[in-house]
Design an enzyme around this catalytic site. Structure first.
Site, PDB file in Angstrom:
ATOM      1  N   ASN A 190     -20.999  32.260  11.366  1.00  0.00           N
ATOM      2  CA  ASN A 190     -21.796  33.105  12.273  1.00  0.00           C
ATOM      3  C   ASN A 190     -21.090  34.414  12.622  1.00  0.00           C
ATOM      4  OD1 ASN A 190     -19.926  31.614  13.786  1.00  0.00           O
ATOM      5  ND2 ASN A 190     -21.166  31.651  15.642  1.00  0.00           N
ATOM      6  N   PHE A 223     -13.580  33.382  13.886  1.00  0.00           N
ATOM      7  CA  PHE A 223     -12.606  34.473  13.964  1.00  0.00           C
ATOM      8  C   PHE A 223     -13.260  35.854  13.960  1.00  0.00           C
ATOM      9  CE2 PHE A 223      -8.599  31.918  12.460  1.00  0.00           C
ATOM     10  CZ  PHE A 223      -8.564  31.275  13.676  1.00  0.00           C
ATOM     11  N   ARG A 224     -14.603  35.897  13.951  1.00  0.00           N
ATOM     12  CA  ARG A 224     -15.375  37.108  14.310  1.00  0.00           C
ATOM     13  C   ARG A 224     -15.339  38.248  13.312  1.00  0.00           C
ATOM     14  NH1 ARG A 224     -18.061  33.917  17.577  1.00  0.00           N
ATOM     15  NH2 ARG A 224     -17.204  33.639  19.645  1.00  0.00           N
ATOM     16  N   HIS A 267     -17.619  18.987  16.853  1.00  0.00           N
ATOM     17  CA  HIS A 267     -17.466  18.966  18.323  1.00  0.00           C
ATOM     18  C   HIS A 267     -18.379  17.984  19.076  1.00  0.00           C
ATOM     19  CE1 HIS A 267     -20.675  21.798  17.702  1.00  0.00           C
ATOM     20  NE2 HIS A 267     -19.977  22.892  17.781  1.00  0.00           N
ATOM     21  N   HIS A 318     -23.562  21.739  13.823  1.00  0.00           N
ATOM     22  CA  HIS A 318     -23.594  21.883  15.280  1.00  0.00           C
ATOM     23  C   HIS A 318     -24.817  21.098  15.741  1.00  0.00           C
ATOM     24  CE1 HIS A 318     -23.102  24.331  19.065  1.00  0.00           C
ATOM     25  NE2 HIS A 318     -24.255  23.722  19.255  1.00  0.00           N
ATOM     26  N   HIS A 349     -14.595  35.393  23.201  1.00  0.00           N
ATOM     27  CA  HIS A 349     -15.404  36.516  23.682  1.00  0.00           C
ATOM     28  C   HIS A 349     -14.500  37.282  24.641  1.00  0.00           C
ATOM     29  CE1 HIS A 349     -19.106  34.669  22.122  1.00  0.00           C
ATOM     30  NE2 HIS A 349     -18.655  33.534  22.618  1.00  0.00           N
ATOM     31  N   ASP A 388     -12.795  24.759  17.699  1.00  0.00           N
ATOM     32  CA  ASP A 388     -13.977  25.606  17.884  1.00  0.00           C
ATOM     33  C   ASP A 388     -13.578  26.915  18.584  1.00  0.00           C
ATOM     34  OD1 ASP A 388     -16.572  26.468  17.796  1.00  0.00           O
ATOM     35  OD2 ASP A 388     -17.346  25.081  19.307  1.00  0.00           O
TER      36      ASP A 388
HETATM   37  O1  DOR Z   1     -19.711  27.813  22.399  1.00  0.00           O
HETATM   38  C1  DOR Z   1     -19.787  28.091  21.206  1.00  0.00           C
HETATM   39  N1  DOR Z   1     -19.481  29.314  20.754  1.00  0.00           N
HETATM   40  N2  DOR Z   1     -20.205  27.166  20.342  1.00  0.00           N
HETATM   41  C2  DOR Z   1     -20.492  27.460  19.066  1.00  0.00           C
HETATM   42  O2  DOR Z   1     -20.877  26.588  18.338  1.00  0.00           O
HETATM   43  C3  DOR Z   1     -20.385  28.840  18.591  1.00  0.00           C
HETATM   44  C4  DOR Z   1     -19.379  29.560  19.356  1.00  0.00           C
HETATM   45  C5  DOR Z   1     -19.360  31.037  19.088  1.00  0.00           C
HETATM   46  O3  DOR Z   1     -19.388  31.428  17.921  1.00  0.00           O
HETATM   47  O4  DOR Z   1     -19.266  31.811  20.044  1.00  0.00           O
END
Ligand code: DOR
Length: 441
Positions: A92, A61-62, A228, A174, A302, A298
């Site tokens: 992340n 969720f960034r 996944h 992952h 973007h 997942d």
């Molecule tokens: O495609 C992906 N994007 N796989 C991931 O495991 C991380 C994710 C992301 O955070 O953009």
């Protein structure tokens, strides 16, 4: 506050019944209450199915740090619309969630912003095993055995051995083998063809890393969830779960394959990469056969601008929380699975895998996290109608039959017929890891 959801077809843990459900404040207070019960509100659910809210155990969720793509508020509007009442979010972000302090900062942010219930994993690094050992208020540990978006990576064997040996929280990973991906990337150096993404992050990369993680989990008797799964071959590794290992599949790995790059280009660029039509079929069968227990999205938004950069500048990831339940209800409509299986995969199993207290089922005393769905409603996904801040979906233009029409989070009707009620916030998910996970219940 008492609400009666009347005359729904209710998917209970062991049967599906035409009945009514009484919500009292945040809890399910009764199933099939006496007809003279006095309530503040009655919802007529005739012709509709009532399910436990979806628990999505893998989202990005960034927030903090990457909020031009998504944030906890926009993402949870999308959840409310999609019938997702609880999410577990990945570490992340920026900063990465790799300490108790960062975890609690995220929880504090979430308390003010999330329209649905929330939980956050703690991320592993090569040297934060002490943080992982003492972490709490978290479903578990996330390990990037292969790198993806961001800089989290633990691929050295000694660091992985320490994590599996010394920590007690359940872990997930992952699984794409870093050295295989790097070697493949060298072979395809200079490519601008997104088809090569599935050649670089190939079957071998996924299989090697999943095998390695399963081996670690078994040797250290450590509860482990394979995130996944993208290949049919990995599902064969899951048969010997030894009551420790569970796995999940995402809608994009079920429904997209390498043929879709032609039409959708980098919009379906994901890590792990999408694979072949044969893998789609094998993953679906693994779900039906119980080798895979969980469906998660997942959700990894973007901006379209970022995604439209030429490969490999285009980042991996796609948004999905607001359409995942509808995608699966459409499978019910097509006669490919039952509504009870969807509930097991999207609600009950994730609650059990992560020991989430009082969620994932419709039962007296459980939290009133519920979703009412119309199995006959047909609608088309449109980018401009998406709640995610990224404002796109790889399923743009796709017509599905079976949609959420109303969502309750802890007794609060957060979504009803297209309208989101923002007057309340969700709650922090609670875990009871002494329960021992999926296989123990
Ligand atoms: O495609 C992906 N994007 N796989 C991931 O495991 C991380 C994710 C992301 O955070 O953009």
């Amino acid at each position: 506050m008492k609400t009666l959801i009347k005359n729904a077809t209710v998917v209970l843990p062991n049967e599906t019944l035409s009945t009514s459900i009484l919500i009292e404040d945040t809890k399910i207070a009764d199933i099939d209450p006496a007809s003279q019960v006095t309530v503040d509100k009655v919802v007529d659910a005739s012709g509709l199915h009532l399910l436990p809210g979806v628990i999505d155990d893998q989202v990005h969720f960034r927030e903090p740090g990457l909020t031009h793509k998504e944030d906890l508020y926009t993402a949870t509007r999308a959840c409310a619309k999609g019938g997702v009442t609880t999410f577990l979010e990945m570490p992340n972000t920026n900063p990465n969630t790799v300490t108790q302090e960062a975890l609690e900062a995220k929880l504090a942010l979430a308390a003010g912003k999330c329209l649905v219930n929330y939980g956050f994993y703690i991320g592993a690094t090569p040297d934060n095993v002490e943080d992982l050992k003492h972490a709490h208020r978290t479903p578990g540990i996330k390990i990037f055995i292969g790198s993806s978006t961001g800089n989290l990576l633990v691929d050295a064997q000694d660091a992985l051995e320490r994590i599996f040996a010394e920590t007690t929280l359940p872990a997930c990973a992952h699984c794409e083998d870093e050295s295989t991906v790097r070697a493949n990337a060298e072979r395809f150096a200079g490519t601008t063809d997104v088809h090569d993404h599935s050649r670089i992050r190939d079957h071998e990369a996924a299989i090697i890393a999943t095998r390695r993680a399963i081996d670690l989990a078994k040797r250290h008797t450590h509860r482990f969830h394979v995130l996944h799964v993208s290949t049919g071959a990995e599902t064969l590794l899951l048969a010997e779960h030894e009551n420790l290992i569970t796995a999940e599949v995402c809608p994009h790995h079920l429904f997209f394959n390498v043929d879709d790059y032609e039409r959708l280009g980098s919009l379906v660029q994901m890590n792990p990469s999408i694979k072949t039509e044969e893998d789609n079929k094998q993953l679906w069968h693994a779900l039906l056969d119980g080798l895979i227990q969980v469906i998660a999205t997942d959700h990894a938004p973007h901006t379209l601008e970022e995604k439209r950069q030429p490969y490999p500048k285009s980042p991996s990831g796609l948004p999905a929380v607001e359409n995942s339940l509808a995608l699966m209800l459409n499978q019910v409509h097509r006669g490919l699975c039952t509504i009870e299986q969807v509930v097991r995969w999207m609600c009950d199993a994730p609650a059990r895998v992560w020991d989430i207290v009082d969620k994932g089922r419709i039962a007296v005393g459980y939290d009133a996290d519920l979703v009412l769905v119309d199995l006959n409603k047909a609608a088309t996904i449109h980018n401009e109608e998406q709640e995610t801040k990224s404002k796109w979906s790889p399923w743009d233009g796709e017509s599905l039959t079976g949609w959420p029409v109303s969502t309750w989070v802890m007794g609060h009707q957060v979504f009803c017929n297209g309208v989101i009620d923002e007057s309340r916030r969700g709650s922090e998910a609670i875990y009871d890891h002494a329960r021992g996970g999926y296989w123990s219940t």
